[in-house]
Motif scaffolding. Structure first.
Motif, PDB file in Angstrom:
ATOM      1  N   PRO A 529       0.826  -1.212   0.000  1.00  0.00           N
ATOM      2  CA  PRO A 529       0.000   0.000   0.000  1.00  0.00           C
ATOM      3  C   PRO A 529       0.865   1.269   0.000  1.00  0.00           C
ATOM      4  O   PRO A 529       1.926   1.321   0.624  1.00  0.00           O
ATOM      5  CB  PRO A 529      -0.817  -0.122   1.282  1.00  0.00           C
ATOM      6  CG  PRO A 529      -0.939  -1.592   1.489  1.00  0.00           C
ATOM      7  CD  PRO A 529       0.386  -2.160   1.053  1.00  0.00           C
ATOM      8  N   GLY A 530       0.389   2.281  -0.681  1.00  0.00           N
ATOM      9  CA  GLY A 530       1.104   3.546  -0.782  1.00  0.00           C
ATOM     10  C   GLY A 530       0.859   4.175  -2.139  1.00  0.00           C
ATOM     11  O   GLY A 530       0.031   3.717  -2.930  1.00  0.00           O
ATOM     12  N   ARG A 531       1.590   5.250  -2.421  1.00  0.00           N
ATOM     13  CA  ARG A 531       1.474   5.950  -3.700  1.00  0.00           C
ATOM     14  C   ARG A 531       2.710   5.664  -4.536  1.00  0.00           C
ATOM     15  O   ARG A 531       3.840   5.786  -4.066  1.00  0.00           O
ATOM     16  CB  ARG A 531       1.351   7.458  -3.487  1.00  0.00           C
ATOM     17  CG  ARG A 531       1.262   8.270  -4.767  1.00  0.00           C
ATOM     18  CD  ARG A 531       1.386   9.762  -4.507  1.00  0.00           C
ATOM     19  NE  ARG A 531       1.364  10.519  -5.745  1.00  0.00           N
ATOM     20  CZ  ARG A 531       2.413  10.718  -6.536  1.00  0.00           C
ATOM     21  NH1 ARG A 531       3.586  10.194  -6.202  1.00  0.00           N
ATOM     22  NH2 ARG A 531       2.293  11.438  -7.651  1.00  0.00           N
ATOM     23  N   PHE A 532       2.489   5.309  -5.808  1.00  0.00           N
ATOM     24  CA  PHE A 532       3.576   4.958  -6.706  1.00  0.00           C
ATOM     25  C   PHE A 532       3.351   5.637  -8.057  1.00  0.00           C
ATOM     26  O   PHE A 532       2.237   6.000  -8.413  1.00  0.00           O
ATOM     27  CB  PHE A 532       3.663   3.442  -6.897  1.00  0.00           C
ATOM     28  CG  PHE A 532       3.783   2.678  -5.611  1.00  0.00           C
ATOM     29  CD1 PHE A 532       5.018   2.401  -5.066  1.00  0.00           C
ATOM     30  CD2 PHE A 532       2.639   2.264  -4.936  1.00  0.00           C
ATOM     31  CE1 PHE A 532       5.123   1.711  -3.865  1.00  0.00           C
ATOM     32  CE2 PHE A 532       2.737   1.578  -3.738  1.00  0.00           C
ATOM     33  CZ  PHE A 532       3.984   1.304  -3.197  1.00  0.00           C
ATOM     34  N   GLU A 533       4.438   5.795  -8.810  1.00  0.00           N
ATOM     35  CA  GLU A 533       4.363   6.242 -10.192  1.00  0.00           C
ATOM     36  C   GLU A 533       5.065   5.214 -11.058  1.00  0.00           C
ATOM     37  O   GLU A 533       6.159   4.739 -10.721  1.00  0.00           O
ATOM     38  CB  GLU A 533       5.021   7.610 -10.377  1.00  0.00           C
ATOM     39  CG  GLU A 533       4.257   8.767  -9.775  1.00  0.00           C
ATOM     40  CD  GLU A 533       4.972  10.083 -10.011  1.00  0.00           C
ATOM     41  OE1 GLU A 533       4.636  10.768 -10.998  1.00  0.00           O
ATOM     42  OE2 GLU A 533       5.867  10.405  -9.218  1.00  0.00           O
ATOM     43  N   TYR A 534       4.423   4.868 -12.165  1.00  0.00           N
ATOM     44  CA  TYR A 534       4.991   3.926 -13.115  1.00  0.00           C
ATOM     45  C   TYR A 534       5.170   4.618 -14.466  1.00  0.00           C
ATOM     46  O   TYR A 534       4.356   5.451 -14.868  1.00  0.00           O
ATOM     47  CB  TYR A 534       4.075   2.715 -13.287  1.00  0.00           C
ATOM     48  CG  TYR A 534       4.121   1.740 -12.135  1.00  0.00           C
ATOM     49  CD1 TYR A 534       5.007   0.671 -12.143  1.00  0.00           C
ATOM     50  CD2 TYR A 534       3.278   1.901 -11.033  1.00  0.00           C
ATOM     51  CE1 TYR A 534       5.051  -0.230 -11.087  1.00  0.00           C
ATOM     52  CE2 TYR A 534       3.317   1.010  -9.974  1.00  0.00           C
ATOM     53  CZ  TYR A 534       4.203  -0.053 -10.004  1.00  0.00           C
ATOM     54  OH  TYR A 534       4.252  -0.936  -8.951  1.00  0.00           O
ATOM     55  N   ARG A 535       6.245   4.262 -15.156  1.00  0.00           N
ATOM     56  CA  ARG A 535       6.460   4.745 -16.512  1.00  0.00           C
ATOM     57  C   ARG A 535       7.114   3.642 -17.332  1.00  0.00           C
ATOM     58  O   ARG A 535       7.660   2.671 -16.780  1.00  0.00           O
ATOM     59  CB  ARG A 535       7.328   6.001 -16.522  1.00  0.00           C
ATOM     60  CG  ARG A 535       8.780   5.766 -16.139  1.00  0.00           C
ATOM     61  CD  ARG A 535       9.566   7.065 -16.073  1.00  0.00           C
ATOM     62  NE  ARG A 535      10.993   6.817 -15.851  1.00  0.00           N
ATOM     63  CZ  ARG A 535      11.896   7.770 -15.619  1.00  0.00           C
ATOM     64  NH1 ARG A 535      11.496   9.042 -15.564  1.00  0.00           N
ATOM     65  NH2 ARG A 535      13.171   7.458 -15.444  1.00  0.00           N
ATOM     66  N   ILE A 536       7.069   3.801 -18.652  1.00  0.00           N
ATOM     67  CA  ILE A 536       7.637   2.815 -19.564  1.00  0.00           C
ATOM     68  C   ILE A 536       8.797   3.459 -20.319  1.00  0.00           C
ATOM     69  O   ILE A 536       8.618   4.476 -21.002  1.00  0.00           O
ATOM     70  CB  ILE A 536       6.581   2.308 -20.570  1.00  0.00           C
ATOM     71  CG1 ILE A 536       5.301   1.887 -19.859  1.00  0.00           C
ATOM     72  CG2 ILE A 536       7.161   1.160 -21.392  1.00  0.00           C
ATOM     73  CD1 ILE A 536       5.469   0.779 -18.856  1.00  0.00           C
ATOM     74  N   ARG A 537       9.965   2.857 -20.171  1.00  0.00           N
ATOM     75  CA  ARG A 537      11.152   3.323 -20.899  1.00  0.00           C
ATOM     76  C   ARG A 537      11.414   2.343 -22.037  1.00  0.00           C
ATOM     77  O   ARG A 537      11.749   1.176 -21.806  1.00  0.00           O
ATOM     78  CB  ARG A 537      12.361   3.398 -19.973  1.00  0.00           C
ATOM     79  CG  ARG A 537      13.671   3.818 -20.657  1.00  0.00           C
ATOM     80  CD  ARG A 537      14.811   3.847 -19.661  1.00  0.00           C
ATOM     81  NE  ARG A 537      16.103   4.052 -20.295  1.00  0.00           N
ATOM     82  CZ  ARG A 537      16.610   5.232 -20.617  1.00  0.00           C
ATOM     83  NH1 ARG A 537      15.919   6.325 -20.352  1.00  0.00           N
ATOM     84  NH2 ARG A 537      17.799   5.337 -21.185  1.00  0.00           N
ATOM     85  N   ALA A 538      11.243   2.820 -23.279  1.00  0.00           N
ATOM     86  CA  ALA A 538      11.497   1.992 -24.454  1.00  0.00           C
ATOM     87  C   ALA A 538      12.935   2.206 -24.902  1.00  0.00           C
ATOM     88  O   ALA A 538      13.357   3.342 -25.140  1.00  0.00           O
ATOM     89  CB  ALA A 538      10.534   2.359 -25.575  1.00  0.00           C
ATOM     90  N   GLU A 539      13.692   1.123 -25.022  1.00  0.00           N
ATOM     91  CA  GLU A 539      15.115   1.218 -25.341  1.00  0.00           C
ATOM     92  C   GLU A 539      15.466   0.188 -26.396  1.00  0.00           C
ATOM     93  O   GLU A 539      15.055  -0.977 -26.315  1.00  0.00           O
ATOM     94  CB  GLU A 539      15.956   1.002 -24.083  1.00  0.00           C
ATOM     95  CG  GLU A 539      17.437   1.216 -24.285  1.00  0.00           C
ATOM     96  CD  GLU A 539      18.212   1.228 -22.983  1.00  0.00           C
ATOM     97  OE1 GLU A 539      19.391   0.840 -23.004  1.00  0.00           O
ATOM     98  OE2 GLU A 539      17.636   1.630 -21.950  1.00  0.00           O
ATOM     99  N   ASP A 540      16.242   0.615 -27.426  1.00  0.00           N
ATOM    100  CA  ASP A 540      16.627  -0.328 -28.472  1.00  0.00           C
ATOM    101  C   ASP A 540      17.998  -0.912 -28.180  1.00  0.00           C
ATOM    102  O   ASP A 540      18.630  -0.602 -27.152  1.00  0.00           O
ATOM    103  CB  ASP A 540      16.569   0.322 -29.855  1.00  0.00           C
ATOM    104  CG  ASP A 540      17.615   1.413 -30.051  1.00  0.00           C
ATOM    105  OD1 ASP A 540      18.550   1.528 -29.228  1.00  0.00           O
ATOM    106  OD2 ASP A 540      17.507   2.167 -31.047  1.00  0.00           O
ATOM    107  N   GLU A 541      18.478  -1.761 -29.077  1.00  0.00           N
ATOM    108  CA  GLU A 541      19.734  -2.480 -28.854  1.00  0.00           C
ATOM    109  C   GLU A 541      20.949  -1.562 -28.855  1.00  0.00           C
ATOM    110  O   GLU A 541      22.013  -1.932 -28.352  1.00  0.00           O
ATOM    111  CB  GLU A 541      19.887  -3.562 -29.919  1.00  0.00           C
ATOM    112  CG  GLU A 541      18.836  -4.658 -29.826  1.00  0.00           C
ATOM    113  CD  GLU A 541      18.953  -5.669 -30.948  1.00  0.00           C
ATOM    114  OE1 GLU A 541      19.760  -5.413 -31.890  1.00  0.00           O
ATOM    115  OE2 GLU A 541      18.260  -6.692 -30.902  1.00  0.00           O
ATOM    116  N   ASN A 542      20.809  -0.346 -29.411  1.00  0.00           N
ATOM    117  CA  ASN A 542      21.918   0.608 -29.437  1.00  0.00           C
ATOM    118  C   ASN A 542      21.924   1.552 -28.240  1.00  0.00           C
ATOM    119  O   ASN A 542      22.751   2.454 -28.163  1.00  0.00           O
ATOM    120  CB  ASN A 542      21.852   1.435 -30.722  1.00  0.00           C
ATOM    121  CG  ASN A 542      22.042   0.582 -31.967  1.00  0.00           C
ATOM    122  OD1 ASN A 542      22.886  -0.307 -31.991  1.00  0.00           O
ATOM    123  ND2 ASN A 542      21.252   0.856 -33.002  1.00  0.00           N
ATOM    124  N   GLY A 543      20.977   1.359 -27.325  1.00  0.00           N
ATOM    125  CA  GLY A 543      20.903   2.223 -26.149  1.00  0.00           C
ATOM    126  C   GLY A 543      20.074   3.469 -26.346  1.00  0.00           C
ATOM    127  O   GLY A 543      19.969   4.293 -25.428  1.00  0.00           O
TER     128      GLY A 543
END
Length: 641
Positions: A529-543
C-alpha cells in the motif's frame, strides 16, 4: 504583455539612441563587458527631444496592417509598464504595436518598456529609446564587439543585463487632439497612435545612429566620455555614401572621413547616404528595386531625423517601407515594420521572428505537431511566401542524432494548407528539416530544424486485486505506435512516494516489428500500500531510449499507518517490515512479548504514501509469539501478531 502601474524611474527625453555592435550573431558565449553606460554619456538627450518624427497635415488614406489570416507566433515578450495617465484606449492602441514587434523579432529575454502619457513640447508626437548601453563581447574572445542598447544586448547575451531598469523608455504626447486609437484604419484628419508607437519602439530596439553635424558643418560620431574612445555603432558601420559609379564608402572609414571633419559633415548632408548590409540589400530589392536602402540625409542636418530614418521621397506612405520615414501623414495607418527595416535589424544582429523572416525565405515558421487519433505520425507545417514558385517538397528525418535522410517527397500540387503528415514513424527522438525545389530546379533547405519525440502512449495503471495483507496487483497497459522497430524492449520503472528516482521493475520484449499499433500489458504483483508512479522506458539495442509520461497508482489502506510483514514469517534472526503512513509523520514502533514486556522501541519518520523499510534484530529474543504495535502522533495505529 503586462499592464501595471508606472514604476519608479527617470523619464528620459530621447528617441533614436545610438548603439554599435556586430553584423553577425555571437558564435560562442557572449557577455557584457563593464558597467552599463547611461544614455547621457553617449549622446546629448536634447538632440532627440522630438524624435525626428513629424506630422504632415495631408490625408494619405493608406493602410499597411497585419493580415487577419496571418497567425504568426510570438518569438519575443514585451512587457509594458504603463504610467498612471495612460488611458485604456491609449493602452489598447499601444498593445497592438507591441504585439506586432513580438512576432517580428526574437529574444530569450523579456523586453521591459516603461511608457508614460504626458505633455510634451509642441510638435512632438512621442519620444523613445534605450535606457542604457553596454559593451558586449559577442564572440566570447575577450574583445569588445558590440556597443548596444538594452534590448539588443539582452538578445545577444541571452540574459537580462540590467534587470533593475527598463530596457526602453517611451513618452507619448497626451495633448494631441487628433490621435486615432482604434483598431481600424485612421480616418481623415487623425494621426494613428499605433503606427507612432510601432515607430518609436523601433528606435528603442536600436534603430539608431551616432552621427551629428554642428553649425559649422563639421560631422562626427559620438565618443565615450568615460573611456575617451570613439564608439562605432552597429548601425553606423553600415552607413555608406554614394561616391558615384556604383562606388560606396563607409562613413566610418576615417581614411576618407576623419572623425570629426568637414568631409564627414558634407557626406552626412549629401542626400546620397545608404544603409549597406546583406539582408537589407535583399529586402531593398523587394521594395523600390534600389540596390541599397536609402537613408534620410537632407542638405540641412536635422538631429533625430537625419540618418536614423528612411528617405521620405523614396519610401512614401503608400509603400510598405514607410514606417521608419521621418514624416507620418494624417490617415496613414502603417502597422508593419516592412521588409527593409527587417533587413536592417537582421544586419544589426537582431534574431528575427516570423514576421520578418518571411522576407528572406521561401518557407519559414516550420513547426511539428502530433496527429490527433493517429499514433506514431507527425505533421510538419510552415508558412510560405506568395510567390515562392515551389515545385516539390522534401522532408528529411534525423533519427536519434544519426544522419539526415529523405523520407518523403511530394509535388507542390499534392500539398494543401502548407503542411505534410509523416505516418508510421514508430518510437524515437526525431529531428526534421524541410527542403524544397524551386521552379528553376534549385533545391533549398530551411535553416529551421524542428524536433519531437514519440513514446509509448495510453499508459494506464489499474489495481485488479488485493491479498489478505492488503497488497495489490497493478495491471499496466500501454500501446506501441506503428512503425516501431523490433529492436525495442520496454522497461517498467517505478517511483515510490512523492519523490525519489525511478527504479526498474521488469522488462517486456517487443514481439516483432510493429507494422500496426500494438497493445502491451504487465502485472506487478504484491504491491505494498502507498502511492507509486509507473512509466515505460522503451530502449533499443543501441541504447537509444524514449520514456513515457508517468502514471500514478495508489493502493489505499485502513487507518493512518500500515505495516506489511514481517518477512520471513516465522522470523529467524531479522524481522523486516514495510511501513506506510497516510500523511507524513513520526511513527513509534514497539514490539511486546505475550506477558506485556516491551522488547523493542524505535521512532521513525515516515513520508506520506511512501513505503519505508524497517529491519528489527530478533536474534536475542526467545522463541514465541510477539506483537508489533504502531503509534502515530495521535493514537495507536495498528497492532500485528
Amino acid at each position: 504583455m503586462i499592464r501595471t502601474s508606472q514604476r519608479a524611474g527617470l523619464f528620459l527625453m530621447f528617441c533614436a539612441f545610438l548603439l554599435s555592435g556586430p553584423t553577425t550573431l555571437a558564435q560562442e558565449a557572449p557577455r557584457v563587458m563593464g558597467e552599463p553606460v547611461p544614455h547621457e554619456q553617449v549622446l546629448s538627450t536634447e538632440r532627440y527631444q522630438d524624435c525626428g518624427l513629424h506630422r504632415r497635415a495631408v490625408n494619405a488614406s493608406v493602410s499597411h496592417r497585419p493580415s487577419p489570416k496571418q497567425n504568426h507566433r510570438a518569438s519575443a515578450t514585451i512587457e509594458v509598464d504603463y504610467g498612471e495617465n495612460f488611458t485604456p484606449e491609449a493602452e489598447d492602441a499601444f498593445e497592438r504595436a507591441v504585439e506586432v514587434w513580438e512576432t517580428h523579432i526574437s529574444s530569450p529575454v523579456s523586453i521591459q518598456v516603461q511608457a508614460s502619457y504626458e505633455s510634451l513640447r509642441e510638435g512632438a508626437l512621442a519620444v523613445a529609446g534605450p535606457s542604457n548601453f553596454y559593451r558586449v563581447d559577442a564572440t566570447g574572445n575577450g574583445e569588445l564587439d558590440v556597443f548596444a542598447g538594452d534590448a539588443l544586448t539582452d538578445a545577444i547575451v541571452g540574459e537580462e543585463a540590467n534587470p533593475q531598469e527598463a530596457d526602453i523608455i517611451v513618452r507619448v504626447n497626451s495633448q494631441m487632439s487628433d490621435w486615432h486609437f482604434g483598431p481600424g484604419d485612421a480616418p481623415a484628419g487623425t494621426i494613428d497612435f499605433t503606427s507612432v508607437a510601432l515607430h518609436e519602439l523601433g528606435h528603442g530596439l536600436n534603430y539608431v545612429d551616432l552621427f551629428s553635424v554642428d553649425n559649422q558643418g563639421t560631422g562626427e560620431y559620438s565618443s565615450d566620455t568615460d573611456g575617451g574612445s570613439r564608439i562605432l555603432g552597429v548601425y553606423d558601420r553600415q552607413v555608406v555614401s554614394d561616391e558615384g559609379g556604383l562606388s560606396f564608402r563607409a562613413l566610418t572609414n576615417t581614411s576618407f572621413y576623419p572623425n570629426p571633419s568637414d568631409e564627414l559633415g558634407s557626406a552626412l548632408t549629401s542626400n546620397r547616404v545608404f544603409f549597406r548590409g546583406e539582408a537589407s540589400e535583399t529586402s531593398a530589392e523587394l521594395g523600390t528595386g534600389l540596390a541599397l536602402t536609402r537613408l534620410y540625409a537632407p542638405r540641412q542636418f536635422s538631429g533625430g531625423s537625419s540618418i536614423a530614418h528612411l528617405d521620405e521621397d523614396t519610401y512614401q506612405s503608400e509603400t510598405r517601407n514607410a514606417l521608419m520615414t521621418p514624416i507620418i501623414d494624417q490617415a496613414e495607418t502603417n502597422r508593419l515594420p516592412g521588409p527593409i527595416m527587417c533587413g536592417q535589424f537582421r544586419d544589426m544582429g537582431w534574431p528575427l521572428g516570423v514576421g520578418c523572416e518571411q522576407y528572406f525565405q521561401d518557407l519559414f515558421a516550420v513547426s511539428v505537431q502530433e496527429v490527433e487519433g493517429q499514433n506514431g505520425s507527425l505533421t510538419l507545417s510552415w508558412s510560405e511566401q506568395d510567390e515562392a514558385n515551389i515545385q516539390e517538397y522534401i522532408v528529411d528525418r534525423r533519427y536519434f542524432g544519426e544522419e539526415f535522410e529523405a523520407i518523403k517527397r511530394v509535388g507542390a500540387s499534392e500539398v494543401t494548407g502548407s503542411s505534410l503528415t509523416v505516418e508510421d514513424l514508430g518510437l524515437g527522438a526525431f529531428e526534421f528539416r524541410l527542403r524544397w525545389v524551386r521552379e528553376n530546379g534549385a533545391t533549398v533547405s530551411s535553416p529551421e530544424r524542428v524536433r519531437d519525440t514519440i513514446t509509448v502512449r495510453d499508459v494506464a495503471t489499474t489495481i485488479s486485486s488485493r491479498d489478505e495483507q492488503g497488497r495489490g496487483t497493478i495491471d499496466l497497459a500501454w500501446t506501441v505506435p506503428p512503425g516501431t522497430s523490433a529492436d525495442f524492449a520496454y522497461r517498467i520503472e517505478r517511483r515510490t512516494g512523492e519523490g525519489g528516482s525511478f527504479q526498474p521493475v521488469a522488462t517486456v520484449p517487443q514481439d516483432g516489428d510493429a507494422s500496426d499499433e500494438q497493445s502491451k500489458q504487465y502485472a506487478v504483483e504484491g504491491q505494498t500500500p502507498g502511492r507509486f508512479e509507473y512509466r515505460i522506458r522503451a530502449e533499443d539495442e543501441n541504447g537509444n531510449a524514449v520514456t513515457s509520461t508517468a502514471r500514478e497508482a495508489r493502493i489505499d489502506f485502513e487507518g493512518d499507518v500500515y505495516a506489511l510483514g514481517p518477512y520471513p514469517n516465522p522470523v529467524r534472526e531479522t524481522a523486516s517490515f514495510d511501513l506506510t503512513a497516510r500523511e507524513s509523520q513520526s511513527v513509534t514502533v514497539e514490539v511486546y512479548n505475550t506477558i506485556g514486556e516491551r522488547v523493542y522501541r524505535d521512532q521513525r519518520e515516515v513520508r506520506a504514501q511512501d513505503p519505508s523499510f524497517l529491519s528489527i534484530d530478533a536474534s536475542q529474543w526467545a522463541s514465541g509469539v510477539y506483537f508489533l504495535r504502531l503509534r502515530d502522533e495521535a493514537s495507536v495505529g495498528q497492532t500485528k501478531k
